[in-house]
Design a protein around this motif. Sequence first.
Motif, PDB file in Angstrom:
ATOM      1  N   ALA A  57       0.851  -1.203   0.000  1.00 46.97           N
ATOM      2  CA  ALA A  57       0.000   0.000   0.000  1.00 46.97           C
ATOM      3  C   ALA A  57       0.883   1.249   0.000  1.00 46.97           C
ATOM      4  N   GLU A  58       0.412   2.272  -0.705  1.00 48.52           N
ATOM      5  CA  GLU A  58       1.177   3.534  -0.732  1.00 48.52           C
ATOM      6  C   GLU A  58       1.116   4.196   0.632  1.00 48.52           C
ATOM      7  N   ALA A  59       2.235   4.824   1.037  1.00 52.37           N
ATOM      8  CA  ALA A  59       2.240   5.507   2.329  1.00 52.37           C
ATOM      9  C   ALA A  59       1.265   6.671   2.285  1.00 52.37           C
ATOM     10  N   GLU A  60       0.524   6.859   3.373  1.00 49.76           N
ATOM     11  CA  GLU A  60      -0.368   8.027   3.485  1.00 49.76           C
ATOM     12  C   GLU A  60       0.474   9.297   3.404  1.00 49.76           C
ATOM     13  N   PRO A  61       0.076  10.304   2.625  1.00 50.26           N
ATOM     14  CA  PRO A  61       0.849  11.557   2.641  1.00 50.26           C
ATOM     15  C   PRO A  61       0.714  12.237   4.002  1.00 50.26           C
ATOM     16  N   LEU A  62       1.772  12.921   4.406  1.00 56.26           N
ATOM     17  CA  LEU A  62       1.742  13.610   5.695  1.00 56.26           C
ATOM     18  C   LEU A  62       1.099  14.981   5.537  1.00 56.26           C
ATOM     19  N   PRO A  63       0.303  15.411   6.514  1.00 56.84           N
ATOM     20  CA  PRO A  63      -0.234  16.770   6.439  1.00 56.84           C
ATOM     21  C   PRO A  63       0.904  17.789   6.407  1.00 56.84           C
ATOM     22  N   GLU A  64       0.736  18.828   5.590  1.00 57.93           N
ATOM     23  CA  GLU A  64       1.770  19.849   5.438  1.00 57.93           C
ATOM     24  C   GLU A  64       1.212  21.164   5.991  1.00 57.93           C
ATOM     25  N   ARG A  65       1.981  21.830   6.843  1.00 59.15           N
ATOM     26  CA  ARG A  65       1.502  23.089   7.412  1.00 59.15           C
ATOM     27  C   ARG A  65       1.248  24.079   6.281  1.00 59.15           C
ATOM     28  N   ARG A 123     -11.190  27.128  18.229  1.00 58.48           N
ATOM     29  CA  ARG A 123     -11.991  25.941  18.554  1.00 58.48           C
ATOM     30  C   ARG A 123     -12.156  25.887  20.059  1.00 58.48           C
ATOM     31  N   GLY A 124     -13.394  26.114  20.509  1.00 60.04           N
ATOM     32  CA  GLY A 124     -13.653  26.104  21.955  1.00 60.04           C
ATOM     33  C   GLY A 124     -12.808  27.161  22.635  1.00 60.04           C
ATOM     34  N   GLU A 125     -12.103  26.742  23.675  1.00 58.75           N
ATOM     35  CA  GLU A 125     -11.266  27.688  24.424  1.00 58.75           C
ATOM     36  C   GLU A 125      -9.877  27.832  23.801  1.00 58.75           C
ATOM     37  N   GLY A 126      -9.589  27.027  22.765  1.00 61.92           N
ATOM     38  CA  GLY A 126      -8.219  27.015  22.236  1.00 61.92           C
ATOM     39  C   GLY A 126      -8.163  27.283  20.738  1.00 61.92           C
ATOM     40  N   TRP A 127      -7.095  26.821  20.142  1.00 57.30           N
ATOM     41  CA  TRP A 127      -6.838  27.063  18.722  1.00 57.30           C
ATOM     42  C   TRP A 127      -6.319  25.793  18.061  1.00 57.30           C
ATOM     43  N   THR A 128      -6.666  25.631  16.782  1.00 57.88           N
ATOM     44  CA  THR A 128      -5.988  24.621  15.971  1.00 57.88           C
ATOM     45  C   THR A 128      -5.243  25.352  14.864  1.00 57.88           C
ATOM     46  N   GLU A 129      -4.346  24.619  14.209  1.00 59.38           N
ATOM     47  CA  GLU A 129      -3.647  25.198  13.056  1.00 59.38           C
ATOM     48  C   GLU A 129      -4.016  24.401  11.817  1.00 59.38           C
ATOM     49  N   ARG A 130      -4.120  25.110  10.670  1.00 64.47           N
ATOM     50  CA  ARG A 130      -4.545  24.441   9.433  1.00 64.47           C
ATOM     51  C   ARG A 130      -3.357  23.842   8.676  1.00 64.47           C
ATOM     52  N   PHE A 131      -3.547  22.589   8.284  1.00 60.73           N
ATOM     53  CA  PHE A 131      -2.593  21.846   7.464  1.00 60.73           C
ATOM     54  C   PHE A 131      -3.316  21.408   6.188  1.00 60.73           C
ATOM     55  N   VAL A 132      -2.540  20.983   5.207  1.00 58.69           N
ATOM     56  CA  VAL A 132      -3.119  20.530   3.941  1.00 58.69           C
ATOM     57  C   VAL A 132      -2.690  19.082   3.725  1.00 58.69           C
ATOM     58  N   VAL A 133      -3.658  18.257   3.348  1.00 62.49           N
ATOM     59  CA  VAL A 133      -3.292  16.883   2.991  1.00 62.49           C
ATOM     60  C   VAL A 133      -4.215  16.399   1.874  1.00 62.49           C
ATOM     61  N   GLY A 145      -4.997  17.695  -0.895  1.00 61.46           N
ATOM     62  CA  GLY A 145      -5.892  18.718  -1.439  1.00 61.46           C
ATOM     63  C   GLY A 145      -7.042  19.102  -0.516  1.00 61.46           C
ATOM     64  N   GLU A 146      -6.962  18.688   0.770  1.00 58.40           N
ATOM     65  CA  GLU A 146      -8.035  19.008   1.732  1.00 58.40           C
ATOM     66  C   GLU A 146      -7.428  19.643   2.972  1.00 58.40           C
ATOM     67  N   TRP A 147      -8.265  20.369   3.705  1.00 59.70           N
ATOM     68  CA  TRP A 147      -7.825  20.922   4.984  1.00 59.70           C
ATOM     69  C   TRP A 147      -7.836  19.859   6.068  1.00 59.70           C
ATOM     70  N   THR A 148      -6.896  19.985   6.990  1.00 58.07           N
ATOM     71  CA  THR A 148      -6.979  19.216   8.224  1.00 58.07           C
ATOM     72  C   THR A 148      -6.464  20.134   9.329  1.00 58.07           C
ATOM     73  N   GLU A 149      -6.859  19.882  10.566  1.00 60.35           N
ATOM     74  CA  GLU A 149      -6.432  20.770  11.661  1.00 60.35           C
ATOM     75  C   GLU A 149      -5.670  19.980  12.702  1.00 60.35           C
ATOM     76  N   GLN A 150      -4.679  20.622  13.266  1.00 60.51           N
ATOM     77  CA  GLN A 150      -3.932  20.016  14.374  1.00 60.51           C
ATOM     78  C   GLN A 150      -3.896  21.022  15.521  1.00 60.51           C
ATOM     79  N   PRO A 151      -3.776  20.552  16.749  1.00 55.98           N
ATOM     80  CA  PRO A 151      -3.738  21.498  17.870  1.00 55.98           C
ATOM     81  C   PRO A 151      -2.596  22.500  17.692  1.00 55.98           C
ATOM     82  N   ALA A 152      -2.852  23.769  18.016  1.00 56.87           N
ATOM     83  CA  ALA A 152      -1.826  24.809  17.870  1.00 56.87           C
ATOM     84  C   ALA A 152      -1.228  25.131  19.230  1.00 56.87           C
ATOM     85  N   SER A 153       0.033  25.553  19.235  1.00 56.55           N
ATOM     86  CA  SER A 153       0.585  26.081  20.480  1.00 56.55           C
ATOM     87  C   SER A 153       0.040  27.498  20.626  1.00 56.55           C
TER      88      SER A 153
END
Length: 334
Positions: free
Chosen positions: A2-10, A149-159, A161-169
Amino acid sequence: MAEAEPLPERLDRFMARANAIYYASRDPFADFTTSPEISQVFGEIIGLWAAVTWQLLGSPAPVLLAEAGPGRGTLMADALRAIQRAAPTFAAALRVHLIETSPRLRAVQAARIPGTTWHDEIGTLPAAPLILLANEFLDALPIRQFVRRGEGWTERFVVGGEWTEQPASPGDVPPNRAAGEGDIVELNEPSRGFVAAVAARLCRHPGAALFLDYGPARSAAGDSLQALADKRPVNPLTVAGSADLTAHVDFADLGAIAKAHGAAVQGPETQGAFLSALGLFQRTERLARSQPEKASALMQATRRLADPEAMGELFKVLALRSPAAPALPGLAGC
Ligand code: SAH
């Protein structure tokens, strides 16, 4: 296997990669039009602004006339033509330095502006008095985006051709932005770094800088990432390398950074007010009288640059100068 899943890119890394491919491989000006490509009067007015600024700086010789992100070199070519006619002493004193990373665009610039020195970044400009110009340069530099998001923040990444979010510092998120659930806040680190470097330099060597770009006068929350292909908006995530990605410039933020680094700051002013104060309409009329067959096209182009419904209001101008220099023309002084 199977092809490796691409990693989300900031997002900023995605945007930097996409724009590097784009500017190295395409003729950007098939996809979007900038002020110097709309009318020769734009570059001529900026050239005359530079000539007056040079006099206000005490007519230093030699002086660097630099431009960041010069594209086809049209602004600089038009500015130099106006300077040679109106300010021959400045023309003799100036040395052209261009900050440009695209080899393809460097070749286009070389054909139009003889005697140029190129740089990849501002840090290698020689130690000398400086007048720096930048039109639609900062908007092409890569941004990060944060989502409330709620009381905090996420950061947007691309994977894929779609958006994905990860927790932000939390420390990465720019402060002082009123944001409700789901709102997006943008951060342009290279623009901040560039303006900080210019301001710090203006404290060491006399000079001035003029940034023209699009964006609101005050910092605001919102997603301003856009891609233009063939002058029409397209999905920025699926066009990597085949469309130009840009975002609004946060002028209030950049002005504050320049001040914090010791420069005197004027603006942001609207492009319409700036160009009008410098005689855009009078110059267009004079040019139209000498080329009557082009009069209506020239007037139309000028209105596009200055009308509030076109580029006159969304586009802003920010000027920085050495702390000891007098106020520069075209913008309210402070
Ligand atoms: N100023 C021109 C072109 C604007 S397009 C005009 O008004 O028509 C953006 C320009 O910035 C292009 O020349 C592009 O190659 C250049 N550029 C983009 N990112 C850059 C970077 N990180 N360093 C230097 N130049 C860059």
